[in-house]
Design an enzyme around this catalytic site. Structure first.
Site, mmCIF file in Angstrom:
data_model
loop_
_atom_site.group_PDB
_atom_site.id
_atom_site.type_symbol
_atom_site.label_atom_id
_atom_site.label_comp_id
_atom_site.label_asym_id
_atom_site.label_seq_id
_atom_site.Cartn_x
_atom_site.Cartn_y
_atom_site.Cartn_z
ATOM 1 N N GLU A 53 0.807 -1.222 0.000
ATOM 2 C CA GLU A 53 0.000 0.000 0.000
ATOM 3 C C GLU A 53 0.844 1.278 0.000
ATOM 4 O O GLU A 53 0.760 2.090 0.930
ATOM 5 C CB GLU A 53 -0.941 0.017 1.208
ATOM 6 C CG GLU A 53 -1.855 -1.190 1.295
ATOM 7 C CD GLU A 53 -2.945 -1.049 2.362
ATOM 8 O OE1 GLU A 53 -2.886 -0.097 3.154
ATOM 9 O OE2 GLU A 53 -3.865 -1.882 2.365
ATOM 10 N N GLU B 30 -4.994 -8.800 1.033
ATOM 11 C CA GLU B 30 -5.599 -8.430 2.315
ATOM 12 C C GLU B 30 -7.074 -8.210 2.074
ATOM 13 O O GLU B 30 -7.458 -7.602 1.073
ATOM 14 C CB GLU B 30 -5.045 -7.106 2.884
ATOM 15 C CG GLU B 30 -3.699 -7.183 3.526
ATOM 16 C CD GLU B 30 -3.247 -5.835 4.138
ATOM 17 O OE1 GLU B 30 -4.105 -5.029 4.576
ATOM 18 O OE2 GLU B 30 -2.032 -5.598 4.165
HETATM 19 C C1 BGP Z 1 -4.244 -1.972 5.690
HETATM 20 C C2 BGP Z 1 -2.814 -2.189 6.131
HETATM 21 C C3 BGP Z 1 -2.658 -3.084 7.307
HETATM 22 C C4 BGP Z 1 -3.794 -3.044 8.330
HETATM 23 C C5 BGP Z 1 -5.175 -2.911 7.686
HETATM 24 C C6 BGP Z 1 -6.306 -2.664 8.664
HETATM 25 O O1 BGP Z 1 -4.359 -0.733 5.101
HETATM 26 O O2 BGP Z 1 -2.017 -2.722 5.094
HETATM 27 O O3 BGP Z 1 -1.381 -2.844 7.843
HETATM 28 O O4 BGP Z 1 -3.550 -2.197 9.363
HETATM 29 O O5 BGP Z 1 -5.187 -1.922 6.703
HETATM 30 O O6 BGP Z 1 -6.479 -1.312 8.953
HETATM 31 P P1 BGP Z 1 -6.641 -0.753 10.431
HETATM 32 O O7 BGP Z 1 -5.644 -1.517 11.245
HETATM 33 O O8 BGP Z 1 -6.337 0.703 10.370
HETATM 34 O O9 BGP Z 1 -8.043 -1.009 10.855
#
Ligand code: BGP
Length: 460
Positions: free
Chosen positions: A166, A365
């Protein structure tokens, strides 16, 4: 079984170093921006748990990899912490880090779990940030040296590599919307950071090819947020197209097609926001596109035409060109405040098929964060039926995309175990495995058992 996936489908989950390793002051690790930020501005962070401890994977990796095996993982994405492997970001590699990552990789392989290794997941070494981070072209070179060390050290066993996770998030968070260090609001600097990240990725791809890693593939992981217009009227369509240019195509096009969309260049040029480039950059991008694309998908972006002209004195922002649109009746993850739109995954995959040469891809993800998840605890197990539903509804759309010819090879859930998240700490729980923040005890959630079955049957 109603939804059978292709032979050899990748089932697993993703994590990142800063979010799970802990031991930030052990093993001769250097500091990164998160260690630093937590130290100087702890109030920005949701809970009293910092990157120093997180989920303690550094000490518990054996137990964790055993759990991965138990819940049917055949693949797993992790990241290397740059400041652990090369404290300070440049120079000698840290032997303790080499030993640690060797043990993790070997343990995964011994359990028939293929490691997918990502080089950069938001964690800039502090010293390099002090030099300007991604604003500095010298940092790009430091990154390429780091990438080469990683290929050299682990490329005999790791076959799937990723340059960035990302990359747009540090641009947005650090230079536009104030949620990553160095938290400034300056679109011109943001553009430079974005540009240098894309160059760094292409240079790492170039270096990777020189290593001639047998059966090796190199990719990038992008968070694609399909942009949906409020209506089909031209102004809404244009707003949506521009949001797509800024938030998706700014990385997708250079990484996969080897060039920036002309319309994006025109907009930036017209507003005096073009980054500084070097001779040869164009060719570099053109010649070093990725083999593999990871798609992170959480939620779409709903967009409508700008209703008021932007204030000409306000700093340049992507939002000069569109407004966000809260579509009535949209389905929400009420526990995290994000929209759930499962079909988005299908739309992304069809777009890759039609406009990006049907590049080999996978869902890298996708997941559901839930606040106060312990309220779903029953008989010692978190009954996360909402997560099972979330995953299976997305998988149905992914399955349909594959049936229609998309080149999608796997599905990784975010995330393996509850982890520390950027500024939210342990507020939103995402894991297949729940982690007691105090004792670090791990317990499988209901979804973990379900996922094991899905993976074993290669479908559901
Ligand atoms: C994505 C990232 C992760 C993770 C996920 C969940 O953008 O790659 O590292 O954190 O989001 O988001 P959050 O933890 O802010 O709820």
């Amino acid at each position: 079984i109603n939804y059978k996936f292709p032979e050899g489908f990748w089932w697993g989950s993703a994590t990142s170093a800063t979010q799970i390793e802990g031991a930030a002051e052990e093993g001769a690790k250097g500091k990164n921006i998160w260690d630093y930020w937590y130290e100087v501005e702890p109030n920005r962070f949701f809970e009293d748990v910092g990157p120093k401890e997180t989920s303690d994977f550094y000490h518990r990796y054996q137990e964790d990899i055993q759990l991965m095996k138990e819940i049917g993982h055949n693949t797993y994405r992790m990241s290397i912490s740059w400041s652990r492997l090369i404290p300070g970001g440049r120079g000698e590699v840290n032997p303790e880090a080499v030993a640690f990552y060797n043990k993790v990789i070997d343990e995964l392989l011994a359990k028939d779990i293929e490691p997918f290794v990502n080089l950069f997941h938001f964690d800039m070494p502090l010293e390099l940030q002090e030099e300007g981070g991604w604003e500095s072209r010298a940092v790009v070179d430091a990154f390429v040296d780091y990438a080469k060390e990683a290929f050299r050290l682990f490329g005999d066993r790791v076959k799937k590599w990723f340059t960035f996770n990302e990359p747009i998030v540090p641009v947005e968070g650090g230079y536009l919307y104030d949620f990553h260090y160095p938290n400034v609001v300056d679109a011109k600097r943001a553009t430079q950071v974005a540009y240098h990240t894309a160059i760094a990725s292409a240079k790492a791809v170039e270096a990777f090819r020189e290593f001639e890693i047998k059966e090796g593939k190199i990719g990038i992981v992008l968070n694609l947020t399909p942009s949906y217009p409020r209506s089909n009227n031209p102004a809404d369509l244009r707003a949506s197209r521009i949001a797509d240019l800024f938030f998706n195509r700014s990385f997708l096009d250079p990484a996969v097609l080897g060039e920036y969309p002309q319309e994006l260049i025109n907009i930036l040029e017209e507003h005096g926001q073009l980054p500084v480039t070097e001779k040869g950059d164009k060719e570099l991008l053109k010649q070093n596109t990725v083999d593999l694309l990871g798609v992170n998908y959480y939620q779409p972006r709903r967009v409508k035409a700008k209703e008021h002209l932007p204030n000409p004195y306000s700093p340049f922002m992507p939002e000069w060109f569109f407004d966000h649109y809260e579509m009535p009746g949209r389905k929400m993850n009420v526990y995290r405040g994000w929209e759930i739109y499962e079909k988005g995954i299908y739309d992304i995959m069809m777009n890759l098929k039609e406009n990006y040469g049907n590049i080999e891809s996978f869902v890298s993800e996708n997941g559901m964060g839930v606040q106060d998840e312990h309220r779903f605890l029953k008989d010692g197990e978190i009954q996360d039926d909402y997560r099972i539903e979330f995953i299976s509804e997305h998988l149905k759309w992914l399955h349909k995309a594959i049936e229609e010819g998309c080149n999608a090879k796997g599905y990784h859930m975010w995330t393996f175990m509850d982890n520390w998240s950027w500024s939210n700490a342990y507020k939103n729980r995402y894991g297949f495995v729940s982690v007691d923040v105090k004792t670090k005890e791990r317990t499988l959630k209901k979804s973990a058992h379900w996922f094991k079955q899905v993976s074993n049957q290669n479908g559901f």
